[in-house]
Design an enzyme around this catalytic site. Sequence first.
Site, short mmCIF file in Angstrom:
data_model
loop_
_atom_site.label_atom_id
_atom_site.label_comp_id
_atom_site.label_asym_id
_atom_site.label_seq_id
_atom_site.Cartn_x
_atom_site.Cartn_y
_atom_site.Cartn_z
N HIS A 289 0.84 -1.20 0.00
CA HIS A 289 0.00 0.00 0.00
C HIS A 289 0.88 1.25 0.00
O HIS A 289 2.03 1.19 0.42
CB HIS A 289 -0.84 0.08 1.28
CG HIS A 289 -1.60 -1.16 1.62
ND1 HIS A 289 -2.97 -1.26 1.44
CD2 HIS A 289 -1.21 -2.33 2.18
CE1 HIS A 289 -3.38 -2.45 1.85
NE2 HIS A 289 -2.34 -3.11 2.30
N GLU B 89 2.65 -0.85 4.63
CA GLU B 89 2.30 0.53 4.28
C GLU B 89 3.58 1.29 3.96
O GLU B 89 4.52 1.33 4.77
CB GLU B 89 1.57 1.21 5.44
CG GLU B 89 0.11 0.81 5.58
CD GLU B 89 -0.81 1.52 4.59
OE1 GLU B 89 -0.32 2.39 3.83
OE2 GLU B 89 -2.01 1.21 4.59
#
Length: 255
Positions: free
Chosen positions: A35, A100
């Site tokens: 992500h 992330e």
Amino acid sequence: MSALTPESPLASKVFPSPNHGERKDGQRPSMLILHYTGMPHEGEALQWLCNPVSQVSAHYFVFGDGRVLQLVPESRRAWHAGLSSWDGEHDINSCSIGIEIANPGHPGGLPPFPEEQIESVAALAKDIVTRWRIPATRVLGHSDVAPGRKVDPGELFPWKKLHEAGVGHWVAPAATSDGRFFSRGDQGMPIEALQAMLVMYGYGLKINGVFDEDTEKVVAAFQRHFRPERVDGVADASTITTLRNLIAARPQAAA
């Protein structure tokens, strides 16, 4: 993961998030999902992932300078993928590990990822897929498992560099050119064949022979990962050839 010791040697320390639960049905990690944070400031993004109000998290967080923190134990179900699917699996959170990557993303003008950050992401991903024996074809972007709903980590993410580091599936994209293409509204056997190939690779899509909105979203997601030169949701010869080559090059296809 103890209170102080990360599970990956690439992480410098643990910065715990409360946003996680049990993996359902005893599942183990068999996917790795990447992500971008999509927020202007990486410190704020990190705090958001660790705020119980947000109801979102990931297992690891990679700063722009390459530093890595672990937020959630790998054995736990982090809340990073949301409503998503891949290869018939609809609870991606229960079978995946999420990373992330601090980057403002499309909302922030889609700036490039710093080299030191990508080196850390590649090393971290290599460690994770090696320890959990995650297949190359199951190292994916959020946009792959949630086409249309998500667009991260974006078309500037260097999937080729990860592949060169031994992570993920990749073939050289076929050159773009003018010629026949398929787009929204088209129908017939060629569309059904295109949909079938996308589903064969893993994308969630109904095979109905109609180039509908869902098909357009999946084609764009595929392009964003595997043919990033032009992301328009139009299935041109380059897109279809790249997809066919990926299917032919899958490790299991050679077995």
